[in-house]
Design an enzyme around this catalytic site. Sequence first.
Site, PDB file in Angstrom:
ATOM      1  N   HIS A 228      36.039  86.008  54.476  1.00  0.00           N
ATOM      2  CA  HIS A 228      35.101  87.031  54.935  1.00  0.00           C
ATOM      3  C   HIS A 228      35.718  88.164  55.748  1.00  0.00           C
ATOM      4  O   HIS A 228      35.051  89.173  55.993  1.00  0.00           O
ATOM      5  CB  HIS A 228      33.928  86.387  55.696  1.00  0.00           C
ATOM      6  CG  HIS A 228      34.263  85.891  57.063  1.00  0.00           C
ATOM      7  ND1 HIS A 228      33.350  85.933  58.105  1.00  0.00           N
ATOM      8  CD2 HIS A 228      35.391  85.323  57.582  1.00  0.00           C
ATOM      9  CE1 HIS A 228      33.899  85.421  59.187  1.00  0.00           C
ATOM     10  NE2 HIS A 228      35.121  85.039  58.902  1.00  0.00           N
ATOM     11  N   HIS A 229      36.979  88.034  56.172  1.00  0.00           N
ATOM     12  CA  HIS A 229      37.645  89.149  56.847  1.00  0.00           C
ATOM     13  C   HIS A 229      38.348  90.089  55.872  1.00  0.00           C
ATOM     14  O   HIS A 229      38.771  91.181  56.278  1.00  0.00           O
ATOM     15  CB  HIS A 229      38.684  88.638  57.850  1.00  0.00           C
ATOM     16  CG  HIS A 229      38.104  87.946  59.037  1.00  0.00           C
ATOM     17  ND1 HIS A 229      37.060  88.468  59.776  1.00  0.00           N
ATOM     18  CD2 HIS A 229      38.415  86.751  59.621  1.00  0.00           C
ATOM     19  CE1 HIS A 229      36.754  87.634  60.753  1.00  0.00           C
ATOM     20  NE2 HIS A 229      37.551  86.582  60.682  1.00  0.00           N
ATOM     21  N   ALA A 230      38.495  89.699  54.619  1.00  0.00           N
ATOM     22  CA  ALA A 230      39.202  90.535  53.648  1.00  0.00           C
ATOM     23  C   ALA A 230      38.342  91.726  53.268  1.00  0.00           C
ATOM     24  O   ALA A 230      37.257  91.577  52.694  1.00  0.00           O
ATOM     25  CB  ALA A 230      39.565  89.717  52.412  1.00  0.00           C
TER      26      ALA A 230
END
Length: 316
Positions: free
Chosen positions: A125-127
């Site tokens: 989810h940080h990409a």
Amino acid sequence: MIATLISHPSCHLHQMPTNHPECPARLDAINNQLMANGIDGLLYYRDAVAATDEQLLRVHTQEHLQKIAAAIPGHSIHAFADDVYLSPDTYTAARHAAGAAVMGVDMIMDGKTDAVFCNVRPPGHHAERARAMGFCIINNVAVAAAHALAHHGLQRVAIIDFDVHHGNGTQDIFMNDPRVLFCSSFQYPFYPHTNIDDVPAHIINTPLAATCRSQGFRDAISTQWLPALAQFKPQMIFISAGFDAYIDDDMSSISLVEQDYGWITQQLRTLMDESKSTPLDEQCRGIVSTLEGGYDLLGLGRCVVAHIKALAKLQP
């Protein structure tokens, strides 16, 4: 319908530096707790297929994927970006992690299941569209949501992110796509220090104080997310399932317990079940949950058990 767990052996092969919290043992901790609680025999297990270039390019740039592929080392572990490491099998693992969530969408749309948990890594989810960061290389939940919209023609999907860190990558990818209701709760201020102001109405950011406990979390979800979900009427729900707000997890200061993860999952499951009595285009077809954070191994396993019990409507 029987709930489904999707994983792939390659997800164990993505290596991180010694003693790094995002380790292959996380997957084993979940599997061990499922067996210890007698749940493993109540789930349908599938091995993921790798996500295709077409599926990845819906949410990531060609340059981003090329940079990852070119940087994969022939041996050892290579520091690639902000808290991102690559090993020889990393790209294979990342493509299978995203492919697991895509498979979950397809299985739901084919009527084979209505609840899926993807026990995969690396997390996603940080990409962002063009940047890897925070242990994340490919945004697994974004790939799956985009697949539901583009391939299956759904008009509205919701992404629920209860990881203790803001889902900046998912926000970046769907910032201008009102077909995606994105709800993210997170300790604030905290990594990744996203600008959470001035976002469109389909982005609901829920910052939580470091002192937040169960009741504060539940109150925030009840007042901010549940009414928005009821009004939005998602045709599929996706969960970025991070368990690093757990009380014994050193990654944060928020103190949730496994019952909180069961509670929020039950709210989403109830919303899905109740939608079955509404017109077809307002019905929620299913829930796809994919593992994000969670680094206290014993706590992670217990929290995922509570999460899956609620997903699968098993007795608590």
